[in-house]
Design a protein around this motif. Structure first.
Motif, short mmCIF file in Angstrom:
data_model
loop_
_atom_site.label_atom_id
_atom_site.label_comp_id
_atom_site.label_asym_id
_atom_site.label_seq_id
_atom_site.Cartn_x
_atom_site.Cartn_y
_atom_site.Cartn_z
N ILE A 106 43.62 -5.79 67.78
CA ILE A 106 43.22 -4.42 68.10
C ILE A 106 41.89 -4.09 67.41
O ILE A 106 41.52 -4.74 66.43
CB ILE A 106 44.29 -3.39 67.69
CG1 ILE A 106 44.50 -3.39 66.17
CG2 ILE A 106 45.60 -3.63 68.44
CD1 ILE A 106 45.33 -2.23 65.64
N PRO A 107 41.17 -3.07 67.88
CA PRO A 107 39.92 -2.68 67.21
C PRO A 107 40.19 -2.26 65.76
O PRO A 107 41.22 -1.65 65.47
CB PRO A 107 39.44 -1.48 68.03
CG PRO A 107 40.11 -1.61 69.35
CD PRO A 107 41.43 -2.27 69.08
N SER A 108 39.27 -2.57 64.88
CA SER A 108 39.46 -2.22 63.47
C SER A 108 39.52 -0.71 63.28
O SER A 108 40.12 -0.23 62.32
CB SER A 108 38.35 -2.82 62.60
OG SER A 108 37.07 -2.33 63.00
N SER A 109 38.94 0.05 64.20
CA SER A 109 39.00 1.51 64.11
C SER A 109 40.42 2.04 64.31
O SER A 109 40.71 3.18 63.96
CB SER A 109 38.06 2.14 65.14
OG SER A 109 38.46 1.77 66.45
N GLU A 110 41.31 1.22 64.88
CA GLU A 110 42.70 1.62 65.09
C GLU A 110 43.64 1.07 64.03
O GLU A 110 44.84 1.34 64.05
CB GLU A 110 43.18 1.15 66.47
CG GLU A 110 42.45 1.78 67.62
CD GLU A 110 42.87 1.23 68.96
OE1 GLU A 110 43.92 0.55 69.06
OE2 GLU A 110 42.15 1.48 69.94
N ALA A 111 43.11 0.29 63.11
CA ALA A 111 43.94 -0.37 62.10
C ALA A 111 44.30 0.58 60.97
O ALA A 111 43.50 1.41 60.56
CB ALA A 111 43.20 -1.58 61.53
N ASN A 112 45.54 0.43 60.47
CA ASN A 112 45.96 1.24 59.32
C ASN A 112 45.62 0.48 58.03
O ASN A 112 45.01 -0.59 58.07
CB ASN A 112 47.45 1.61 59.42
CG ASN A 112 48.38 0.42 59.35
OD1 ASN A 112 48.07 -0.60 58.72
ND2 ASN A 112 49.53 0.53 59.99
N VAL A 113 46.06 1.01 56.92
CA VAL A 113 45.72 0.44 55.61
C VAL A 113 46.15 -1.03 55.50
O VAL A 113 45.37 -1.90 55.13
CB VAL A 113 46.36 1.28 54.48
CG1 VAL A 113 46.18 0.60 53.13
CG2 VAL A 113 45.77 2.66 54.44
N GLY A 114 47.41 -1.31 55.84
CA GLY A 114 47.92 -2.68 55.73
C GLY A 114 47.22 -3.63 56.69
O GLY A 114 46.98 -4.79 56.37
N GLU A 115 46.91 -3.14 57.88
CA GLU A 115 46.24 -3.98 58.88
C GLU A 115 44.79 -4.28 58.47
O GLU A 115 44.31 -5.38 58.67
CB GLU A 115 46.30 -3.28 60.25
CG GLU A 115 47.72 -3.20 60.77
CD GLU A 115 47.93 -2.17 61.86
OE1 GLU A 115 49.04 -2.18 62.45
OE2 GLU A 115 47.03 -1.36 62.13
N CYS A 116 44.13 -3.30 57.83
CA CYS A 116 42.78 -3.55 57.32
C CYS A 116 42.82 -4.63 56.23
O CYS A 116 41.93 -5.46 56.15
CB CYS A 116 42.15 -2.27 56.76
SG CYS A 116 41.35 -1.25 58.00
N ALA A 117 43.87 -4.61 55.43
CA ALA A 117 44.01 -5.63 54.39
C ALA A 117 44.14 -7.02 55.01
O ALA A 117 43.58 -8.00 54.50
CB ALA A 117 45.23 -5.33 53.51
#
Length: 136
Positions: A106-117
């Motif tokens: 998914i686009p990084s703009s839609e990622a939550n904290v854990g997904e960004c990690a």
């Protein structure tokens, strides 16, 4: 009785480990009027601008070291992060989207904290696998 779990994407299925509780809830509903209430709501742990910026900075650094574009590094990182549990981008029919680097995330703009990690971890893994160090 209440049952809460998190799912990714549009395809609904009861996650592993919740089946017995779900069946018990259905049995209780059948004893009543036969209906259950299902609520769908977003599970946002909003990413911070700092995490998002760091992901983009790491991709730019790796692109400069290895050659290539930051956009390519971002797409490669998302594909690698999918194998770590990052959400998969799907088409209008709900099928995963394939890109030249693997399955698209998914686009990084839609990622939550854990997904960004997971994205940040994927960039570090890509760097290490190719002999680069992204340490500050």
């Amino acid at each position: 009785m209440k049952l809460t779990f998190v799912i990714h994407g549009r395809g609904f299925r009861v996650p592993a480990g919740y089946e017995a509780r779900y069946e018990k809830l259905l049995e209780q509903a059948l004893k009543g009027d036969g209906t259950i209430k299902i609520t769908v709501e977003p599970n946002y742990q909003q990413r911070t601008m700092k995490e998002n910026a760091y992901f983009h900075v790491l991709c730019k650094r790796l692109a400069e070291m290895a050659g290539g574009t930051p956009e390519d590094m971002k797409e490669m990182a998302k594909a690698k992060a999918v194998s770590l549990g990052y959400p998969v981008a799907t088409d209008e029919k709900g099928f995963p989207v394939a890109v030249k680097y693997g399955v698209k995330g998914i686009p990084s703009s839609e990622a939550n904290v854990g997904e960004c990690a997971l994205l940040i971890e994927a960039v570090h893994m890509m760097a290490a696998e190719n002999g680069y160090s992204l340490e500050d």
